[in-house]
Design an enzyme around this catalytic site. Structure first.
Site, PDB file in Angstrom:
ATOM      1  N   ARG A  47      95.707  72.488  47.473  1.00 32.25           N
ATOM      2  CA  ARG A  47      95.332  72.188  46.247  1.00 32.25           C
ATOM      3  C   ARG A  47      95.949  72.724  45.071  1.00 32.25           C
ATOM      4  NH1 ARG A  47      91.746  75.522  44.526  1.00 32.25           N
ATOM      5  NH2 ARG A  47      90.604  75.323  46.360  1.00 32.25           N
ATOM      6  N   TYR A 105      91.912  52.333  25.884  1.00 33.97           N
ATOM      7  CA  TYR A 105      91.416  52.097  27.454  1.00 33.97           C
ATOM      8  C   TYR A 105      89.901  51.937  27.533  1.00 33.97           C
ATOM      9  CZ  TYR A 105      91.132  52.030  32.362  1.00 33.97           C
ATOM     10  OH  TYR A 105      90.756  51.613  33.851  1.00 33.97           O
ATOM     11  N   ASP A 174      99.015  58.036  25.382  1.00 32.13           N
ATOM     12  CA  ASP A 174      98.744  57.288  26.484  1.00 32.13           C
ATOM     13  C   ASP A 174     100.022  56.182  26.482  1.00 32.13           C
ATOM     14  OD1 ASP A 174      98.240  55.471  28.471  1.00 32.13           O
ATOM     15  OD2 ASP A 174      96.064  55.752  28.453  1.00 32.13           O
ATOM     16  N   LYS A 199      99.585  51.243  37.161  1.00 36.87           N
ATOM     17  CA  LYS A 199     100.070  49.916  36.763  1.00 36.87           C
ATOM     18  C   LYS A 199     101.819  49.716  36.700  1.00 36.87           C
ATOM     19  CE  LYS A 199      95.936  50.226  35.311  1.00 36.87           C
ATOM     20  NZ  LYS A 199      95.632  50.691  33.941  1.00 36.87           N
TER      21      LYS A 199
HETATM   22  C1  LIG Z   1      94.552  51.796  33.534  1.00 35.51           C
HETATM   23  C2  LIG Z   1      94.656  52.570  32.356  1.00 35.51           C
HETATM   24  C3  LIG Z   1      94.218  53.736  32.473  1.00 35.51           C
HETATM   25  C4  LIG Z   1      93.318  54.499  33.758  1.00 35.51           C
HETATM   26  O1  LIG Z   1      94.253  54.721  34.716  1.00 35.51           O
HETATM   27  P1  LIG Z   1      93.691  54.860  36.379  1.00 35.51           P
HETATM   28  O2  LIG Z   1      94.978  54.999  37.045  1.00 35.51           O
HETATM   29  O3  LIG Z   1      93.165  53.506  36.511  1.00 35.51           O
HETATM   30  O4  LIG Z   1      92.595  55.956  36.210  1.00 35.51           O
HETATM   31  C5  LIG Z   1      94.536  54.718  31.403  1.00 35.51           C
HETATM   32  N1  LIG Z   1      94.967  53.907  30.271  1.00 35.51           N
HETATM   33  C6  LIG Z   1      95.524  52.835  29.985  1.00 35.51           C
HETATM   34  C7  LIG Z   1      95.903  52.454  29.124  1.00 35.51           C
HETATM   35  C8  LIG Z   1      95.388  52.178  31.318  1.00 35.51           C
HETATM   36  O5  LIG Z   1      95.811  50.734  31.314  1.00 35.51           O
END
Ligand SMILES: *Cc1c(COP(=O)(O)O)cnc(C)c1O
Length: 380
Positions: A47, A105, A174, A199
Site C-alpha cells: 500500500r 468537472y 486540473d 483520458k
Molecule cells: C474525467 C475527469 C476527472 C475525473 O477523472 P477519473 O479518472 O474519471 O476519476 C477529473 N477532472 C477532469 C477535468 C476530468 O475530465
C-alpha cells in the site's frame, strides 16, 4: 540540442538500459516484499510503494517539471477523482476557505458538499475571464480547471497563481484536458498539477488513473501520506499500462489537436450549430490566453457545440459511423455524447462534447458533417 517532447516521452521514467533486461520492466505484483531484519528500503508493504508506480511517477514527474526548474515529484492514484480528493481533503481543514470553478468537472459540486460537511467554506466562480480572482480573499486553496470540461473555457493560470500566492493560498490546476505536453501548470506557478490519466494521458479507454505532481517535496509527502491512509492505490497492471501508453503521447495528442482544429474549422462554417468552442480556433474567446500558456499548439482533443435541441443531438449521434457514443475523452477512437444526459453540467439540451481520436482527419471531419446533414434532413 534540447530533446523534444516526442523524444522525452519514449524514455520517460525508464531505468538505465541493462543487459538482458526489458526496457520497461513488467508490473510488480506484490502485496509485500522480502523484509529481513530491520525495516529498510523503499519497498516494504504494497500500500505504501511499488516499483511499477515509482517508474510511472518518475516519468510523469519528468513531463510535468518546469523547463530548467526543480524536478516534480509525482504521486499516482487509481483515478483522477482519487487524486483530486487527495489534494482537497488533505490540505483543507475546518474553517478554511476553498475556491473552486463553477464550470469544472461534474463531480466537483458533490465534492463541495463533502467539504462543506467538514466545515470548509467553498466559493465558486467561472473559469472564463479569470473570475476566480474576485473571490480569492482569505482562501487557503484555489482550484483551477483550464481548459475546463466540458465548456472549454481557459483562465490565465500564471495571473491567478500569483494573486492566490499573494494571499497565502495554495494553487492546484486540473491538467486533465491539456496533458503535460499541452500545458505545464508548475511552470505557470501552480503548486500542484493534478490530472485524470484516464483520458488523453493514457489514451486507450482501458485504464483509470490519476496523479498529483508538485515541485515541493513537503507537499508531495502530505499527498503520499494521504494515499497511504486512504488506501487509494492504483493496481500495478494499470500503472504499467499507463507507463507503456506514454511512449505514444506526443503522437496521439498532436494528431488529436490537429484533427480537433480541422473539425472546429469545418464546423465554424455551419450555420445550424451554435456555441462552437475549441481553444485552438483563432476566433474562440479562450484562444488568446490558451496560445500564451499552452504548449506546442496542443489545445486538446475536445470540440464542443450546441445543436438546436435534444432530438437533433440524438439524431446526430446515432448518424455517426466512426464515432462511438460514449462519455470520457482523449481516447484513440473518436467519441461524442450529449452531455446534458448526465444532468450534472450546466449545459443546453443539445450540447455535444466531441472527443477527437487518432483516425485520419478527413474521415472524422467527413463523418461529422455527414451526420449533421442526416440530423437535419430527418428533422424536415
Ligand atoms: C474525467 C475527469 C476527472 C475525473 O477523472 P477519473 O479518472 O474519471 O476519476 C477529473 N477532472 C477532469 C477535468 C476530468 O475530465
Amino acid at each position: 540540442m534540447k530533446d523534444g517532447d516526442g523524444t522525452r516521452v519514449v524514455r520517460a521514467g525508464l531505468p538505465e538500459p541493462r543487459a538482458n533486461e526489458p526496457a520497461l520492466p513488467g508490473p510488480a505484483f506484490a502485496a509485500h516484499y522480502h523484509l529481513p531484519g530491520e525495516v529498510s528500503g523503499p519497498y516494504t508493504y504494497g500500500r505504501e510503494a511499488n516499483p511499477t508506480w515509482t517508474a510511472l511517477e518518475r516519468a510523469l514527474g519528468e513531463l510535468e517539471s518546469p523547463d530548467g526548474g526543480p524536478g516534480a515529484e509525482t504521486v499516482v492514484f487509481p483515478s483522477g477523482m482519487a487524486a483530486i480528493s487527495a489534494v482537497l481533503l488533505s490540505f483543507l481543514r475546518p474553517g478554511d476557505t476553498a475556491v473552486l470553478p463553477d464550470d469544472g468537472y461534474q463531480l466537483l459540486p458533490t465534492l463541495r458538499e463533502r467539504l462543506e460537511g467538514f466545515g470548509v467554506t467553498v466559493r465558486t466562480a467561472p473559469t472564463a475571464g479569470d473570475a476566480q480572482l474576485a473571490v480569492l480573499d482569505g482562501a487557503r486553496l484555489l482550484w483551477i480547471e483550464s481548459p475546463s470540461n466540458p465548456g472549454l473555457d481557459v483562465c490565465d493560470i500564471r495571473r491567478l497563481a500569483e494573486e492566490a500566492h499573494h494571499r497565502g493560498a495554495l494553487v492546484a490546476v486540473d491538467n486533465t484536458l491539456a496533458t503535460p505536453l499541452g500545458q505545464r501548470p508548475l511552470e505557470l506557478g501552480a503548486d500542484f498539477s493534478v490530472a485524470s490519466g484516464t483520458k488523453a494521458l493514457t489514451g486507450h479507454g482501458d485504464v483509470l488513473l490519476g496523479y498529483v505532481a508538485t515541485s515541493d517535496p513537503g507537499l508531495a509527502a502530505v499527498v503520499r501520506s494521504w494515499r497511504k491512509v486512504a488506501g487509494a492505490i492504483p493496481g500495478p497492471m494499470e500503472a504499467w499500462l499507463a507507463h507503456r501508453s506514454l511512449a505514444t503521447l506526443q503522437l496521439r495528442v498532436d494528431r488529436q489537436a490537429s484533427t480537433a482544429l480541422a473539425l472546429a474549422e469545418a464546423l465554424s462554417t455551419r450555420p445550424e450549430l451554435t456555441g462552437l468552442r475549441h481553444p485552438g480556433l483563432p476566433a474562440d474567446p479562450a484562444h488568446e490566453v490558451a496560445v500564451r500558456q499552452m504548449r506546442g499548439g496542443r489545445f486538446g482533443c475536445v470540440v464542443s457545440f450546441v445543436l438546436p435541441d435534444r432530438a437533433h443531438a440524438e439524431r446526430f449521434l446515432s448518424s455517426l459511423r466512426l464515432v462511438d457514443e460514449a462519455t470520457s475523452f482523449g481516447g484513440v477512437r473518436s467519441a461524442a455524447e450529449r452531455r446534458g444526459r448526465w444532468g450534472g453540467d450546466a449545459v443546453p439540451e443539445g450540447f455535444i462534447r466531441f472527443s477527437v481520436g487518432v483516425e485520419d482527419t478527413e474521415n472524422v471531419v467527413n463523418d461529422v458533417l455527414t451526420a449533421l446533414n442526416a440530423a437535419y434532413h430527418k428533422a424536415s
